[in-house]
Design a protein around this motif. Sequence first.
Motif, PDB file in Angstrom:
ATOM      1  N   ARG A   7       0.840  -1.192   0.000  1.00 56.59           N
ATOM      2  CA  ARG A   7       0.000   0.000   0.000  1.00 56.59           C
ATOM      3  C   ARG A   7       0.881   1.250   0.000  1.00 56.59           C
ATOM      4  NH1 ARG A   7       0.133   2.889   4.524  1.00 56.59           N
ATOM      5  NH2 ARG A   7       0.708   1.946   6.508  1.00 56.59           N
ATOM      6  N   PRO A   8       0.428   2.323  -0.605  1.00 56.90           N
ATOM      7  CA  PRO A   8       1.220   3.547  -0.603  1.00 56.90           C
ATOM      8  C   PRO A   8       1.308   4.160   0.794  1.00 56.90           C
ATOM      9  CG  PRO A   8      -0.460   3.581  -2.332  1.00 56.90           C
ATOM     10  CD  PRO A   8      -0.790   2.443  -1.427  1.00 56.90           C
ATOM     11  N   SER A   9       2.453   4.707   1.100  1.00 61.89           N
ATOM     12  CA  SER A   9       2.608   5.544   2.293  1.00 61.89           C
ATOM     13  C   SER A   9       3.072   6.918   1.831  1.00 61.89           C
ATOM     14  CB  SER A   9       3.615   4.938   3.271  1.00 61.89           C
ATOM     15  OG  SER A   9       4.942   5.030   2.763  1.00 61.89           O
ATOM     16  N   PHE A  10       2.630   7.946   2.553  1.00 61.26           N
ATOM     17  CA  PHE A  10       2.922   9.321   2.158  1.00 61.26           C
ATOM     18  C   PHE A  10       3.699  10.038   3.258  1.00 61.26           C
ATOM     19  CE2 PHE A  10      -0.538   8.100  -0.530  1.00 61.26           C
ATOM     20  CZ  PHE A  10      -0.354   8.796  -1.710  1.00 61.26           C
ATOM     21  N   GLY A  11       4.695  10.800   2.838  1.00 63.44           N
ATOM     22  CA  GLY A  11       5.475  11.591   3.770  1.00 63.44           C
ATOM     23  C   GLY A  11       5.769  12.957   3.184  1.00 63.44           C
ATOM     24  N   ILE A  12       6.447  13.780   3.970  1.00 62.03           N
ATOM     25  CA  ILE A  12       6.834  15.114   3.532  1.00 62.03           C
ATOM     26  C   ILE A  12       8.348  15.265   3.613  1.00 62.03           C
ATOM     27  CG2 ILE A  12       4.648  16.188   4.180  1.00 62.03           C
ATOM     28  CD1 ILE A  12       6.072  17.235   6.729  1.00 62.03           C
ATOM     29  N   MET A  13       8.890  16.151   2.783  1.00 61.30           N
ATOM     30  CA  MET A  13      10.293  16.522   2.868  1.00 61.30           C
ATOM     31  C   MET A  13      10.386  18.034   2.938  1.00 61.30           C
ATOM     32  SD  MET A  13      13.506  17.378   1.809  1.00 61.30           S
ATOM     33  CE  MET A  13      14.019  17.257   0.116  1.00 61.30           C
ATOM     34  N   THR A  14      11.036  18.534   3.995  1.00 61.01           N
ATOM     35  CA  THR A  14      11.178  19.969   4.208  1.00 61.01           C
ATOM     36  C   THR A  14      12.662  20.323   4.163  1.00 61.01           C
ATOM     37  OG1 THR A  14      11.198  19.620   6.612  1.00 61.01           O
ATOM     38  CG2 THR A  14       9.077  20.145   5.597  1.00 61.01           C
ATOM     39  N   PRO A  15      13.157  20.868   3.073  1.00 52.52           N
ATOM     40  CA  PRO A  15      14.573  21.225   3.011  1.00 52.52           C
ATOM     41  C   PRO A  15      14.943  22.185   4.148  1.00 52.52           C
ATOM     42  CG  PRO A  15      13.579  21.360   0.849  1.00 52.52           C
ATOM     43  CD  PRO A  15      12.458  21.172   1.816  1.00 52.52           C
ATOM     44  N   PRO A  16      15.969  21.878   4.926  1.00 46.79           N
ATOM     45  CA  PRO A  16      16.337  22.720   6.068  1.00 46.79           C
ATOM     46  C   PRO A  16      17.246  23.878   5.655  1.00 46.79           C
ATOM     47  CG  PRO A  16      17.697  20.774   6.075  1.00 46.79           C
ATOM     48  CD  PRO A  16      16.769  20.630   4.897  1.00 46.79           C
ATOM     49  N   SER A  17      16.786  24.652   4.699  1.00 45.36           N
ATOM     50  CA  SER A  17      17.574  25.747   4.149  1.00 45.36           C
ATOM     51  C   SER A  17      16.643  26.897   3.807  1.00 45.36           C
ATOM     52  CB  SER A  17      18.319  25.269   2.894  1.00 45.36           C
ATOM     53  OG  SER A  17      19.123  26.294   2.357  1.00 45.36           O
ATOM     54  N   GLN A  18      17.124  28.124   4.026  1.00 44.35           N
ATOM     55  CA  GLN A  18      16.339  29.328   3.754  1.00 44.35           C
ATOM     56  C   GLN A  18      15.043  29.323   4.555  1.00 44.35           C
ATOM     57  OE1 GLN A  18      18.245  31.182   2.133  1.00 44.35           O
ATOM     58  NE2 GLN A  18      19.153  30.236   0.347  1.00 44.35           N
ATOM     59  N   VAL A  19      15.067  28.768   5.752  1.00 45.77           N
ATOM     60  CA  VAL A  19      13.887  28.674   6.609  1.00 45.77           C
ATOM     61  C   VAL A  19      14.364  28.581   8.055  1.00 45.77           C
ATOM     62  CG1 VAL A  19      13.789  26.138   6.481  1.00 45.77           C
ATOM     63  CG2 VAL A  19      11.696  27.441   6.920  1.00 45.77           C
ATOM     64  N   GLY A  20      13.535  29.043   8.993  1.00 51.52           N
ATOM     65  CA  GLY A  20      13.916  29.012  10.398  1.00 51.52           C
ATOM     66  C   GLY A  20      13.550  27.712  11.086  1.00 51.52           C
ATOM     67  N   TYR A  21      14.252  27.422  12.175  1.00 52.11           N
ATOM     68  CA  TYR A  21      13.978  26.206  12.942  1.00 52.11           C
ATOM     69  C   TYR A  21      12.550  26.193  13.460  1.00 52.11           C
ATOM     70  CZ  TYR A  21      13.845  23.078  16.962  1.00 52.11           C
ATOM     71  OH  TYR A  21      13.480  22.117  17.874  1.00 52.11           O
ATOM     72  N   GLY A  22      12.060  27.335  13.949  1.00 50.85           N
ATOM     73  CA  GLY A  22      10.711  27.377  14.495  1.00 50.85           C
ATOM     74  C   GLY A  22       9.666  26.988  13.474  1.00 50.85           C
ATOM     75  N   GLU A  23       9.849  27.409  12.224  1.00 46.31           N
ATOM     76  CA  GLU A  23       8.887  27.065  11.175  1.00 46.31           C
ATOM     77  C   GLU A  23       8.936  25.570  10.865  1.00 46.31           C
ATOM     78  OE1 GLU A  23       8.001  28.159   6.488  1.00 46.31           O
ATOM     79  OE2 GLU A  23       8.891  29.677   7.815  1.00 46.31           O
ATOM     80  N   LEU A  24      10.144  25.009  10.782  1.00 46.90           N
ATOM     81  CA  LEU A  24      10.259  23.574  10.531  1.00 46.90           C
ATOM     82  C   LEU A  24       9.650  22.762  11.662  1.00 46.90           C
ATOM     83  CD1 LEU A  24      13.873  23.416   9.082  1.00 46.90           C
ATOM     84  CD2 LEU A  24      11.749  23.045   7.831  1.00 46.90           C
ATOM     85  N   LEU A  25       9.886  23.183  12.900  1.00 51.03           N
ATOM     86  CA  LEU A  25       9.315  22.478  14.048  1.00 51.03           C
ATOM     87  C   LEU A  25       7.791  22.523  13.991  1.00 51.03           C
ATOM     88  CD1 LEU A  25       9.589  21.038  16.772  1.00 51.03           C
ATOM     89  CD2 LEU A  25       9.763  23.308  17.845  1.00 51.03           C
ATOM     90  N   ARG A  26       7.241  23.682  13.632  1.00 49.48           N
ATOM     91  CA  ARG A  26       5.780  23.807  13.519  1.00 49.48           C
ATOM     92  C   ARG A  26       5.225  22.833  12.501  1.00 49.48           C
ATOM     93  NH1 ARG A  26       2.913  26.334   9.656  1.00 49.48           N
ATOM     94  NH2 ARG A  26       4.614  27.685   8.958  1.00 49.48           N
ATOM     95  N   VAL A  27       5.849  22.737  11.325  1.00 49.26           N
ATOM     96  CA  VAL A  27       5.351  21.864  10.270  1.00 49.26           C
ATOM     97  C   VAL A  27       5.458  20.400  10.692  1.00 49.26           C
ATOM     98  CG1 VAL A  27       5.731  21.082   7.898  1.00 49.26           C
ATOM     99  CG2 VAL A  27       5.851  23.524   8.445  1.00 49.26           C
ATOM    100  N   TRP A  28       6.578  20.014  11.276  1.00 50.28           N
ATOM    101  CA  TRP A  28       6.765  18.612  11.671  1.00 50.28           C
ATOM    102  C   TRP A  28       5.812  18.226  12.802  1.00 50.28           C
ATOM    103  CZ3 TRP A  28      11.260  14.982  11.028  1.00 50.28           C
ATOM    104  CH2 TRP A  28      11.875  15.172   9.790  1.00 50.28           C
TER     105      TRP A  28
END
Length: 307
Positions: A7-28
């Motif tokens: 079965r398909p599984s879906f994930g996300i990839m968030t490049p850790p560049s040109q973005v702040g840690y707080g924003e990445l933490l929020r998305v994850w």
Amino acid sequence: MPHTPPRPSFGIMTPPSQVGYGELLRVWQEADTVPEIEHAWLFDHLMPIFGDPEGSAYDGWTLLSALAARTRRMRLGVMVTSNRFRPPAMLAKIATTVDIVSGGRLDLGIGVGSRPGHPMARREYEAHGLPFHDTAHAVESLAEACTVIRRLWTEERPFDFHGVHHRLTGAFGNPKPVQRPHPPILIGGRSAATLRVVAEHADLWNIPGGDIDDVVRRSALLDRYCAEVGRDPATLTRSIHLPVSYEAPGETRKAVGEAVGAGFSHIVLGLSAPHPDGVARWIADEIVTPSLRDVPAARRPGGPAAT
């Protein structure tokens, strides 16, 4: 009985560049509450490869450990680690630490490394005092690295390793990863030489999407290499990275449908920054759920087990 693709599984990839840690933490953290999103990924570049060349770029593994400690459910990894950046024994130790911090949720993503044809990626080496070897050297080194890492994760006694590119004396990994016998190994790449390494060492294979015809050809070549080493190709999960269009999600859904139809069951949706509020829920509603409607019931999450 004929094999039913997983079965398909879906994930996300968030490049850790040109973005702040707080924003990445929020998305994850948001994604961790959305059941349709099963895995999340960072990339491994020491300097930006897009946007402002003097902009920010976090170390993928350090950031992954921080995000592992702040999430609870999703599997996670780096897509993919550059084997050119870290000695394999050091990477095995780092990855073990993340697997423990995450409670056993790590997939080890690894590859030859750094998109060597990309001018903004190539500069990483001189800027950090790292050697840059030719492709043949890098592919041979990747195969040896996979062997070293697996042995460090699984062997109970110190061992010596005398490869062409890596030599270790009294190597031993302690503690061991949470996952047994070891965390899954995902190898990313599309070259024929890399696909041979995939056939021998990987649990998952990832390729960037874009040209579905080329992706299908590479997948068929991988099948051939699996046969040459005596491996059932069905034991190797096919993974693909597809960029998400916030403005035209239908284009992303079409790409997902083509990938699933081609036998790719591990779908990684690339998110660009800035990330809209509620982006994880939007991904689930606009891309994952509609895409799953076209998947046979036996291959949907919660459907009958594959045979």
